[in-house]
Design a protein around this motif. Structure first.
Motif, PDB file in Angstrom:
ATOM      1  N   VAL C  17       0.871  -1.169   0.000  1.00 18.42           N
ATOM      2  CA  VAL C  17       0.000   0.000   0.000  1.00 18.42           C
ATOM      3  C   VAL C  17       0.910   1.221   0.000  1.00 18.42           C
ATOM      4  O   VAL C  17       1.862   1.289   0.772  1.00 18.42           O
ATOM      5  CB  VAL C  17      -0.880   0.016   1.261  1.00 18.42           C
ATOM      6  CG1 VAL C  17      -1.671   1.318   1.344  1.00 18.42           C
ATOM      7  CG2 VAL C  17      -1.811  -1.182   1.282  1.00 18.42           C
ATOM      8  N   CYS C  18       0.615   2.174  -0.883  1.00 15.89           N
ATOM      9  CA  CYS C  18       1.440   3.381  -0.944  1.00 15.89           C
ATOM     10  C   CYS C  18       0.809   4.489  -0.105  1.00 15.89           C
ATOM     11  O   CYS C  18      -0.380   4.759  -0.222  1.00 15.89           O
ATOM     12  CB  CYS C  18       1.569   3.839  -2.401  1.00 15.89           C
ATOM     13  SG  CYS C  18       2.549   5.334  -2.574  1.00 15.89           S
ATOM     14  N   LEU C  19       1.608   5.094   0.742  1.00 11.10           N
ATOM     15  CA  LEU C  19       1.090   6.191   1.569  1.00 11.10           C
ATOM     16  C   LEU C  19       1.394   7.543   0.943  1.00 11.10           C
ATOM     17  O   LEU C  19       0.560   8.433   0.945  1.00 11.10           O
ATOM     18  CB  LEU C  19       1.692   6.127   2.980  1.00 11.10           C
ATOM     19  CG  LEU C  19       1.264   7.246   3.936  1.00 11.10           C
ATOM     20  CD1 LEU C  19      -0.233   7.155   4.235  1.00 11.10           C
ATOM     21  CD2 LEU C  19       2.046   7.174   5.241  1.00 11.10           C
ATOM     22  N   GLY C  20       2.579   7.697   0.393  1.00 11.66           N
ATOM     23  CA  GLY C  20       2.946   8.993  -0.190  1.00 11.66           C
ATOM     24  C   GLY C  20       4.330   9.422   0.255  1.00 11.66           C
ATOM     25  O   GLY C  20       5.147   8.602   0.686  1.00 11.66           O
ATOM     26  N   ASP C  21       4.566  10.723   0.155  1.00  6.97           N
ATOM     27  CA  ASP C  21       5.880  11.318   0.373  1.00  6.97           C
ATOM     28  C   ASP C  21       6.487  10.906   1.720  1.00  6.97           C
ATOM     29  O   ASP C  21       5.827  10.977   2.758  1.00  6.97           O
ATOM     30  CB  ASP C  21       5.734  12.844   0.311  1.00  6.97           C
ATOM     31  CG  ASP C  21       7.070  13.540   0.136  1.00  6.97           C
ATOM     32  OD1 ASP C  21       8.054  13.141   0.805  1.00  6.97           O
ATOM     33  OD2 ASP C  21       7.126  14.489  -0.670  1.00  6.97           O
ATOM     34  N   CYS C  23       8.327  12.451   3.464  1.00 10.55           N
ATOM     35  CA  CYS C  23       8.421  13.567   4.412  1.00 10.55           C
ATOM     36  C   CYS C  23       7.492  13.333   5.595  1.00 10.55           C
ATOM     37  O   CYS C  23       7.601  14.000   6.622  1.00 10.55           O
ATOM     38  CB  CYS C  23       8.111  14.903   3.735  1.00 10.55           C
ATOM     39  SG  CYS C  23       6.373  15.102   3.301  1.00 10.55           S
ATOM     40  N   MET C  24       6.575  12.398   5.462  1.00 11.98           N
ATOM     41  CA  MET C  24       5.671  12.109   6.579  1.00 11.98           C
ATOM     42  C   MET C  24       6.386  11.463   7.759  1.00 11.98           C
ATOM     43  O   MET C  24       5.810  11.325   8.841  1.00 11.98           O
ATOM     44  CB  MET C  24       4.508  11.253   6.109  1.00 11.98           C
ATOM     45  CG  MET C  24       3.402  12.114   5.510  1.00 11.98           C
ATOM     46  SD  MET C  24       2.037  11.164   4.852  1.00 11.98           S
ATOM     47  CE  MET C  24       2.638  10.791   3.233  1.00 11.98           C
ATOM     48  N   ILE C  25       7.630  11.057   7.543  1.00 19.09           N
ATOM     49  CA  ILE C  25       8.440  10.592   8.679  1.00 19.09           C
ATOM     50  C   ILE C  25       8.799  11.767   9.594  1.00 19.09           C
ATOM     51  O   ILE C  25       8.899  11.607  10.807  1.00 19.09           O
ATOM     52  CB  ILE C  25       9.723   9.904   8.147  1.00 19.09           C
ATOM     53  CG1 ILE C  25       9.364   8.579   7.480  1.00 19.09           C
ATOM     54  CG2 ILE C  25      10.746   9.711   9.262  1.00 19.09           C
ATOM     55  CD1 ILE C  25      10.530   7.908   6.766  1.00 19.09           C
ATOM     56  N   GLU C  55       9.317   7.884  -1.045  1.00 25.32           N
ATOM     57  CA  GLU C  55       7.931   7.658  -0.658  1.00 25.32           C
ATOM     58  C   GLU C  55       7.784   6.405   0.186  1.00 25.32           C
ATOM     59  O   GLU C  55       8.609   5.495   0.152  1.00 25.32           O
ATOM     60  CB  GLU C  55       7.058   7.553  -1.908  1.00 25.32           C
ATOM     61  CG  GLU C  55       7.524   6.436  -2.844  1.00 25.32           C
ATOM     62  CD  GLU C  55       6.942   6.535  -4.240  1.00 25.32           C
ATOM     63  OE1 GLU C  55       6.480   7.619  -4.615  1.00 25.32           O
ATOM     64  OE2 GLU C  55       6.953   5.510  -4.942  1.00 25.32           O
ATOM     65  N   LEU C  56       6.706   6.395   0.943  1.00 27.30           N
ATOM     66  CA  LEU C  56       6.459   5.321   1.904  1.00 27.30           C
ATOM     67  C   LEU C  56       5.512   4.273   1.334  1.00 27.30           C
ATOM     68  O   LEU C  56       4.437   4.602   0.817  1.00 27.30           O
ATOM     69  CB  LEU C  56       5.845   5.917   3.178  1.00 27.30           C
ATOM     70  CG  LEU C  56       6.834   6.696   4.040  1.00 27.30           C
ATOM     71  CD1 LEU C  56       6.110   7.706   4.918  1.00 27.30           C
ATOM     72  CD2 LEU C  56       7.659   5.722   4.894  1.00 27.30           C
ATOM     73  N   TRP C  57       5.921   3.019   1.417  1.00 28.98           N
ATOM     74  CA  TRP C  57       5.085   1.893   1.005  1.00 28.98           C
ATOM     75  C   TRP C  57       5.032   0.899   2.171  1.00 28.98           C
ATOM     76  O   TRP C  57       6.020   0.704   2.868  1.00 28.98           O
ATOM     77  CB  TRP C  57       5.648   1.194  -0.236  1.00 28.98           C
ATOM     78  CG  TRP C  57       5.567   1.982  -1.507  1.00 28.98           C
ATOM     79  CD1 TRP C  57       6.254   3.116  -1.809  1.00 28.98           C
ATOM     80  CD2 TRP C  57       4.764   1.679  -2.653  1.00 28.98           C
ATOM     81  NE1 TRP C  57       5.932   3.547  -3.078  1.00 28.98           N
ATOM     82  CE2 TRP C  57       5.028   2.673  -3.612  1.00 28.98           C
ATOM     83  CE3 TRP C  57       3.859   0.654  -2.977  1.00 28.98           C
ATOM     84  CZ2 TRP C  57       4.412   2.686  -4.880  1.00 28.98           C
ATOM     85  CZ3 TRP C  57       3.251   0.666  -4.226  1.00 28.98           C
ATOM     86  CH2 TRP C  57       3.523   1.680  -5.166  1.00 28.98           C
ATOM     87  N   TYR C  58       3.898   0.275   2.303  1.00 28.45           N
ATOM     88  CA  TYR C  58       3.663  -0.647   3.417  1.00 28.45           C
ATOM     89  C   TYR C  58       3.381  -2.037   2.866  1.00 28.45           C
ATOM     90  O   TYR C  58       2.512  -2.213   2.011  1.00 28.45           O
ATOM     91  CB  TYR C  58       2.463  -0.134   4.222  1.00 28.45           C
ATOM     92  CG  TYR C  58       2.006  -1.019   5.354  1.00 28.45           C
ATOM     93  CD1 TYR C  58       2.884  -1.419   6.362  1.00 28.45           C
ATOM     94  CD2 TYR C  58       0.673  -1.423   5.443  1.00 28.45           C
ATOM     95  CE1 TYR C  58       2.434  -2.216   7.414  1.00 28.45           C
ATOM     96  CE2 TYR C  58       0.227  -2.196   6.493  1.00 28.45           C
ATOM     97  CZ  TYR C  58       1.110  -2.598   7.474  1.00 28.45           C
ATOM     98  OH  TYR C  58       0.667  -3.371   8.514  1.00 28.45           O
ATOM     99  N   TRP C  66       7.214  -1.109   6.763  1.00 28.69           N
ATOM    100  CA  TRP C  66       7.130   0.140   6.015  1.00 28.69           C
ATOM    101  C   TRP C  66       8.472   0.352   5.332  1.00 28.69           C
ATOM    102  O   TRP C  66       9.519   0.184   5.968  1.00 28.69           O
ATOM    103  CB  TRP C  66       6.803   1.310   6.938  1.00 28.69           C
ATOM    104  CG  TRP C  66       5.341   1.407   7.243  1.00 28.69           C
ATOM    105  CD1 TRP C  66       4.687   0.827   8.276  1.00 28.69           C
ATOM    106  CD2 TRP C  66       4.355   2.117   6.486  1.00 28.69           C
ATOM    107  NE1 TRP C  66       3.348   1.124   8.216  1.00 28.69           N
ATOM    108  CE2 TRP C  66       3.113   1.927   7.129  1.00 28.69           C
ATOM    109  CE3 TRP C  66       4.396   2.905   5.322  1.00 28.69           C
ATOM    110  CZ2 TRP C  66       1.923   2.486   6.657  1.00 28.69           C
ATOM    111  CZ3 TRP C  66       3.212   3.463   4.862  1.00 28.69           C
ATOM    112  CH2 TRP C  66       1.988   3.252   5.517  1.00 28.69           C
ATOM    113  N   ALA C  84      11.881   1.641   6.350  1.00 27.63           N
ATOM    114  CA  ALA C  84      11.519   2.980   6.814  1.00 27.63           C
ATOM    115  C   ALA C  84      12.033   3.236   8.231  1.00 27.63           C
ATOM    116  O   ALA C  84      12.392   4.352   8.587  1.00 27.63           O
ATOM    117  CB  ALA C  84      10.001   3.153   6.759  1.00 27.63           C
TER     118      ALA C  84
END
Lengths: 432, 982, 95
Positions: C17-21, C23-25, C55-58, C66, C84
């Motif tokens: 599942v892709c969360l997005g940028d 930068c959310m870290i 980008e973040l993927w789970y 992550w 991640a």
């Protein structure tokens, strides 16, 4: 030679030829030799009152309404490709105003009313076809939500109709009523919803804008902004600098890229939405059918192709193409809800880049840079908004104040908390 | 007229004769025939009608590029519209009918449009049908729609099944023509895992259609030998009838295998299989497609591609005509004349646009050099051609060759742009190819046989080297380089009649010129305005010619004009195949609760909740409708005790030294201090401050917590917690396990809940209110030593517990609880009664926690701590989210108790006009309360907390209703919470 | 797309599942003076680059890791895949 009685010249513009059945008849008799170019191909002037970046549907409709409704003529629409090459050229052509929230519904109903008069207004047959749109209901909770929505539609002057499964079976007997994983419990119709011929919408607006003196300049890419002391005074383009009193971004999927040229970060991510069309078939579907539980919506074009789509792929991309899992997911939804399409063949798939906003709702607003305006964040719902988006953007550009129906579509709403989140998915663009 | 045009030779099995029908007419063919070759053998020229002008049309090509010969195959629910006769394999008993005509094919009523064609030029419909306004939808559009489209769906469910599969390989070779076979041979002999896929049922590509030789044998024999060698190798998967239709990211390809389309019946086997192929490398060897030349009336039945004529004659032993002329701008066209003459078919003319000596001497044929075909004669089949110098030549077939277009399609699926090559007057693959792909043979512009064989080998060898596989030495297959000179020649300027560019969509040279004149000068605009290339063949024979004419008209070169974008699929793919097995009840998996069997046996009626099936109520005795059952279940529960399977709620095991600190960050309310053996209600916010989920978390021991989530959000909450754990606070000692499916959990609610459970829970556990009060939890044993977890929590507002046992005991547990409850008149209750009781109690659920509402709206604003770091608390304080006049969750009761409330009604103040400006909020959930004896509702209304007792209108214009309701507390039952603490 | 998982090797992107940028870290300090402003930027503003994107993927259908992908949004080429948690630690995130 006396001018054809059906021609008129608008000031500042090109010859406008009025289209009609009679005109087609006369042209047919004389070998179709004297049709006029639909628009000019002007070179850019050094300066305009307003420059609109992007000759997609929204950019062209903005130019059209600026010229027609707000009396402004010294306008250029700059397009890096060919006119109509934005998402107006690749979408699933649905028009509807079945929104829920006060920040949205009056705007989309305004758009619907503009659609209803578009052809007479532009003298161009965009094939607006109010053949209805249906959202299927599968659970009681969904029905409650759709009743809320249907009532919101009524309260803003739109139409809606709640039907039960029996009525649906009479009307659409080919849906899967007897063997469905998610049983059909009813649906919400908007009978005034439907489809329009997407390219023709762009052409109609372009023709209307051009004939009123707007310069539509194709193959002219904006490469930078002339911003001095917080004031935008023009743009740099692949065809040289052009000055303007106001510059209006209207580039949908390219919003991130163009805004970056002005040093702006936006509450937008770019994602790909795939769409599909089948081979041509004799009339199969009467209207637009949306199967939300299965990520599938479909209509049939006047040419006979089933036009359908589903979810976005879900990752950031500017590549205008998607991948197989979504293709199959969409087809599974289609086969689940209408298994009679099994022997229809998918003819073509394509991907459009969507400017997915952080709450699923667009922006029509000034930016923090004086003279620079922004229209974007349409997610995958921009087509139906084309007329109202243009009208409201024109209003903002002409009067420097928002049109009441677009007053909430502000860039600062995430700071104030005035969210317009139809789906209730929060600040995750790929869920809207 | 049985097989009047059958001639000697070919790769068909004449030992068997099959019957088939076309429009009810009986005909014969042989194994190895396509429907098209059999129709040709039977002398059937007219096979269909064009899209717009309903022009009579015949077979134009011999492959998947066919624009004309589309038929409806089979009948009844198996009816398959728009099937290309050129790729439909013949089978015994095949039935086909022509499509897109009214009345018989020979006398199509709609052909009147052909005579109106001067008024139907490109884009005419954009200029008319606008007056009067109402006529578009009522009259014009229905007429357009019914005359447009091609074939028809049966409107019945597709009776066939489809499968999906996944394959992995070192090298995928797409196309089993000369270069593909050569590539596969090289890779296979080197030990690589090879998949060789070809859309045809007979591998070999053009080798089967030509009279060329390889290694001293006929091309088709060499192909058969090669195929035999490849088939015998374990590392090769040879896939015939398989079209690789799309190139996707990172070496993934989509492929469609037709398994039973060539049989009269699928015999219960899947009709087709959709493969997803994961390749390390790929060689595209898709060949090339011959293109036509546009001239007056070039669409008549009997006008055919020159290479297709060769295919029918050489491969199928069927001649498209008895008196054939060839019109060419290149050397290759001459081979059609030669092959026909060799087979004894009369060739009466070869017309070459070039001014040069004959390429080959053709006995009996007159050679017209520097000549052009200007027009043709013969409405339902060509009878004669007229040259530019007005000579009339009688023919019954005209073979046309305008040169070859490499099949670059798959190289463009990731938006690579082909490049123009002047020497062969065609586009070849260019720019950036899909990762891992190279191109060989005709697809790469290597149009001669020898060069194709060589390049197939070379590309395969280079690809293997790239992935570290040593290339085995072997002798390259030997062949001659045939003559292939050509010139650019697109349309005959001397033609004053309509000259077709796109046959299926009826786009003519004039249309292209008109589009350019009207300003549709980009090739994309041209396509959209004229519909060129948008038919079922996606312009395989028309696109390049169209843009060449556009370039000429616009005074540009072809590369300046550019091409449109080729997009997947290469050839159309049935929806059934893309859907696979995921249809009907198998569309999505079912999740069944642990007590599902018990519920089935005890009157349970089921409802879909996400993927779960839950009991919505349990019908007893003579109950007539669901309301009877639900009312009874509520009353029995509130009066005594009820039992409900609540397993579907998400359960997350949270363990570790930092578990408490972690929970304190993911919940908005405080969780740092929760005693062991206690449960707490918590609300979770998204980072944007909106309420996301709620539930309870129990502290089982020092570092062990058990969280519950809502059913709908179980997966999402877990995902977000993993995000918080791994990405936000990576050094916390905390671990998460989803245990939703591990534990069966039952709510036991009602005044007798303790009495019932006392019989199940082992005696050593003190269940008294003092020892195990409201919000207590603990590990217990039941039924004499079985481990279980007990939580004293309540959703119904009653004295209630939830008891959890390992999921495999769930069904038994349901029996045990119900048996133990018999003496208390206990009843099982379903989701409906659960819903009624939670509305009576004023608990928020999905309709209230809809992702748009805040804790402030829910009346829980003060729970959101501002004294700690937690997700969502900062942005929850944005000014618009904490307005005093925000909507608040309230209860609503009808002023007239007989009235039934409607969920989704909007609230409007008395005396105000019902419109959006006066909208006060909406009713979220309603139920009939059997306890109160009237309808009750929950809803959000502006400043609701200050408006208790006010009467407002609940309007539902959707139902045409409006009713007065009183704003009240959301806690309809036991507002002080005395029952649940009893 | 194929994601080369640092622990599990190449896996189909459909498992994720892709969360997005990514930068959310970098979640802001909730106690900062301008925390609201910082959280607004964190929650809503994105670079949205046409080109390299972290980008973040789970791995939801897998090991629940992550991941941070470095992926080109114009070509979809993935040049780097990291856990991640490691990225978060390297960016100074703690508890």
């Amino acid at each position: 030679m006396a001018r054809d009685a059906t021609e008129t010249r608008d000031f500042g513009g090109s010859v406008k030829m009025r289209y009609s059945a009679f005109k087609i008849f006369m042209q047919g008799l004389t070998g179709n030799k004297s049709w006029k170019p639909v628009w000019r191909e002007p070179d850019p002037k050094p300066e305009y009152d307003i420059i609109i970046i992007g000759a997609g549907g929204h950019g062209l409709s903005t130019a059209y309404y600026l010229a027609k409704e707000f009396g402004m003529r010294n306008i250029a629409v700059l397009e890096k490709g060919w006119l109509g090459s934005g998402n107006i050229g690749r979408n699933t052509t649905i028009i509807r105003s079945n929104y829920l929230l006060p920040g949205n519904q009056p705007f989309y109903e305004m758009s619907m009313k503009l659609w209803e008069n578009l052809e007479q207004d532009t003298n161009y047959n965009s094939m607006v076809s109010q053949r209805s749109i249906l959202n299927l209901i599968h659970t009681d909770g969904q029905r409650d939500a759709f009743v809320r929505r249907g009532n919101a539609m009524f309260l803003s002057g739109a139409d809606a109709e709640l039907v039960d499964a029996k009525q649906l079976r009479d009307e659409l007997p080919f849906l899967n009523f007897d063997d469905a994983r998610f049983p059909i419990k009813g649906g919400l119709f908007q009978r005034r919803g439907g489809t329009a011929r997407h390219d023709a919408v762009a052409w109609g607006y372009a023709r209307g804008a051009d004939s009123r003196g707007v310069d539509i300049i194709q193959n002219c890419e904006v490469t930078g902004f002339d911003i001095q002391g917080g004031v935008c005074r023009g743009v740099e383009t692949s065809r040289g600098p052009i000055r303007a009193r106001k510059v209006a971004m209207c580039v949908a999927g390219s919003s991130g890229r163009v805004a970056a040229l002005a040093g702006m970060r936006l509450p937008i991510e770019s994602h790909v939405l795939q769409a599909f069309v089948s081979e041509g078939l004799k009339p199969t579907l009467p209207g637009v059918i949306t199967f939300g539980a299965g990520h599938f919506y479909v209509s049939q074009s006047d040419k006979g192709g089933l036009v359908f789509g589903g979810d976005i792929d879900g990752y950031n991309t500017y590549a205008q193409r998607g991948n197989l899992p979504v293709v199959e997911d969409v087809a599974e939804g289609g086969m689940a809800i209408m298994p009679m399409i099994g022997r229809a063949r998918l003819l073509r798939s394509w991907g459009g880049v969507m400017d997915m906003s952080m709450d699923g709702t667009p922006f029509i607003d000034k930016t923090h840079i004086e003279g620079l305006y922004f229209n974007g964040g349409w997610c995958y719902g921009g087509f139906k908004a084309t007329p109202a988006s243009g009208y409201c953007y024109a209003h903002l550009l002409a009067k420097d104040e928002p049109h009441p129906n677009a007053a909430q579509m502000r860039l600062d709403r995430f700071m104030t908390g005035n969210l317009i989140d139809e789906k209730g998915q929060g600040n995750q663009p790929n869920l809207h | 007229m049985s097989q009047s045009n059958r001639i000697n030779g070919g790769l068909i099995d004449r030992s068997q004769t099959w019957d088939f029908t076309f429009n009810g007419k009986k005909m014969q063919g042989h194994p190895g025939d396509t429907l098209a070759s059999a129709l040709i053998a039977n002398g059937q020229k007219l096979v269909g009608r064009s899209f717009k002008y309903h022009r009579p049309r015949g077979i134009f090509t011999a492959g998947s590029e066919e624009p004309n010969a589309l038929v409806q195959l089979r009948a009844g629910a198996h009816q398959e519209p728009n099937t290309r006769a050129t790729v439909a394999e013949l089978f015994d008993g095949l039935t086909a009918t022509s499509q897109n005509h009214r009345g018989p094919l020979e006398y199509d009523f709609m052909a009147v449009t052909d005579f109106l064609s001067p008024f139907l030029s490109a884009g005419f419909y954009y200029k008319t049908f606008m007056w009067p306004k109402a006529f578009w939808e009522k009259i014009y559009e229905p007429i357009i729609r019914s005359s447009a489209g091609l074939g028809s769906l049966s409107m019945k469910e597709d009776p066939d099944s489809y499968d999906k599969g996944f394959l992995h390989c070192d090298l995928l070779v797409i196309g089993a023509g000369p270069s593909g076979l050569s590539a596969a041979l090289t890779a296979a002999r080197s030990g690589a895992r090879v998949i060789l896929a070809d859309e045809d049922f007979r591998p070999g590509g053009r080798l089967n259609s030509e009279t060329l030789e390889v290694d001293g044998m006929s091309g088709s024999d060499w192909a058969a030998h090669t195929v035999a060698e490849l088939s015998a190798m374990d590392n090769v998967r040879l896939m015939t009838r398989t079209t690789v239709y799309g190139a996707y990211d990172h070496g993934t390809y989509g492929a469609l295998e037709k398994c039973t389309d060539h049989l009269a019946s699928s015999g219960g086997k899947p009709r087709q299989i959709l493969w997803r192929i994961y390749s390390k490398r790929a060689v595209l060897a898709a060949g090339a497609t011959e293109r036509p030349i546009a001239f007056g009336n070039n669409d008549r039945p009997g006008v055919m591609m020159a290479s297709a004529v060769r295919t029918y004659v050489n491969r199928f032993g069927a001649t498209p005509g008895q008196q054939v002329a060839v019109f060419t701008n290149n050397d290759d066209g001459w081979r059609t004349a030669k092959d026909l003459a060799d087979k004894g078919v009369e060739v009466n003319a070869v017309i070459d646009t070039r001014n040069q000596p004959p390429v080959i001497e053709i006995p009996g044929a007159r050679y017209h050099r520097d000549a052009k075909v200007r027009d043709t004669i013969g409405r339902k089949g060509i009878k004669a051609i007229t040259l530019a110098d007005d000579q009339v030549i009688p023919v019954d077939c005209l073979a046309v060759s305008g040169g070859w277009n490499p099949n670059v399609h798959l190289t463009c699926h990731q938006r690579g742009r082909p490049e123009w090559r002047d020497d062969i007057n065609a586009f070849v693959p260019g720019g950036v190819l899909p990762v891992g792909m190279t191109v060989a043979g005709a697809a790469n512009g290597q149009l001669s046989l020898a060069s194709a064989l060589q390049e197939g080998h070379d590309q395969a060898a280079a690809q293997l080297k790239d992935i570290g596989i040593k290339v085995a030495k072997a002798k390259l297959p030997q062949a001659e380089d045939e003559a292939r000179e050509s010139v650019a020649f697109w349309h005959v300027k001397e033609s004053d009649k309509r000259a077709w560019v796109d046959l299926q969509n009826d786009v003519t040279v004039k249309d292209v010129k008109l589009a350019n004149h009207e300003g549709f000068r980009s090739v994309e605009l041209l396509k959209r305005y004229t519909t060129m290339g948008m038919a079922t063949d996606q312009g395989k024979t028309s696109n390049i010619s169209g843009l060449a004419i556009l370039a000429e008209e616009a005074g540009k070169t072809i590369p300046e004009v550019g091409t449109t974008i080729f997009r997947p699929p290469y050839t159309p793919v049935p929806m059934g195949a893309l859907g696979g097995r995921a249809r009907g009840k198998d569309f999505r998996p079912y999740r069944l609760t642990p007590s599902h069997k018990w519920a089935e046996a005890n009157g349970g009626s089921f409802v879909t909740v996400g993927n779960w099936m839950r009991a919505e109520w349990y019908t007893r005795g003579n109950e007539k409708g669901w309301r009877d059952s639900v009312d009874r279940e509520v009353q029995m529960t509130r009066n005594s005790v009820g039992i409900c399977d609540v397993t579907t709620l998400g359960k997350i095991d949270v363990q570790g030294k930092d578990a408490a600190a972690f929970l304190n960050k993911v919940y908005a309310n405080g969780f740092a201090k929760l005693d062991v053996g206690k449960v707490r209600y918590g609300i979770m916010l998204r980072e944007d401050g909106i309420c996301y989920d709620d539930g309870t978390t129990a502290r089982m021991s020092e570092n062990h917590y058990v969280m519950t989530t809502t059913t709908a959000n179980a997966v999402l909450v877990f995902r977000r917690m993993e995000f918080a754990r791994q990405c936000l606070w990576p050094n916390m000692d905390v671990h998460l396990i989803s245990t939703t499916d591990g534990w069966a959990q039952f709510a036991v609610a009602g005044p007798n809940a303790r009495n019932l459970l006392r019989k199940v829970v082992d005696d050593e556990h003190d269940m008294s209110n003092e020892a195990f009060p409201f919000m207590a939890c603990g590990e217990v044993t039941i039924c004499g030593g079985m481990p279980a977890r007990l939580f004293r929590i309540s959703f119904s507002g009653e004295l209630a517990y939830e008891i959890a046992v390992p999921a495999r005991y769930g069904n038994s547990m349901m029996s045990v609880l119900n048996e133990a409850g018999a003496e208390f008149d206990a009843c099982p209750y379903g989701t409906e009664a659960l819903g009624v009781m939670r509305i009576e109690k004023g608990h928020a659920a999905g309709n209230e926690l809809n992702g748009q509402t805040t804790a402030h709206n829910l009346g829980m604003g003060r729970m959101v701590s501002q004294k700690k770091e937690c997700i969502g608390n900062v942005l929850s304080q944005r000014p618009e989210l904490v307005r005093d006049d925000a909507i608040k969750l309230m209860g609503f009761k009808p002023v007239n108790p007989e009235t039934k409330l409607i969920a989704g009604s909007h609230f409007i103040n008395k005396g105000a006009e019902a419109n959006m400006d006066n909208d006060q909020g909406w009713m979220t959930s309603v139920a009939y309360s059997p306890i109160l004896g009237h309808s009750i509702g929950l809803g959000f209304i502006k400043s609701g907390d200050t408006r208790k007792g006010e009467i407002v209108r609940a309007v539902s214009p959707l139902h045409g209703t409006e009713m007065e309701v009183e704003i009240c507390s959301a806690h309809f039952i036991d507002p002080e919470g005395e029952r649940l603490r009893a | 797309m194929i994601i080369n998982h640092p622990i599990l090797g190449p896996r189909d992107a459909a498992e994720f599942v892709c969360l997005g940028d990514a930068c959310m870290i970098d979640r802001p300090d909730w106690e900062a003076e301008d925390a609201m402003q910082q959280f607004h930027e964190y929650g809503y503003l994105r670079d949205n680059p046409a080109g390299q994107h972290q980008e973040l993927w789970y791995h939801e259908q897998g090991d629940r890791s992550w991941l941070v992908l470095t992926r080109n949004t114009l070509t979809h080429e993935i040049t780097k895949v990291e856990m991640a948690r490691d990225v978060a630690r390297s960016r100074g995130r703690d508890k």
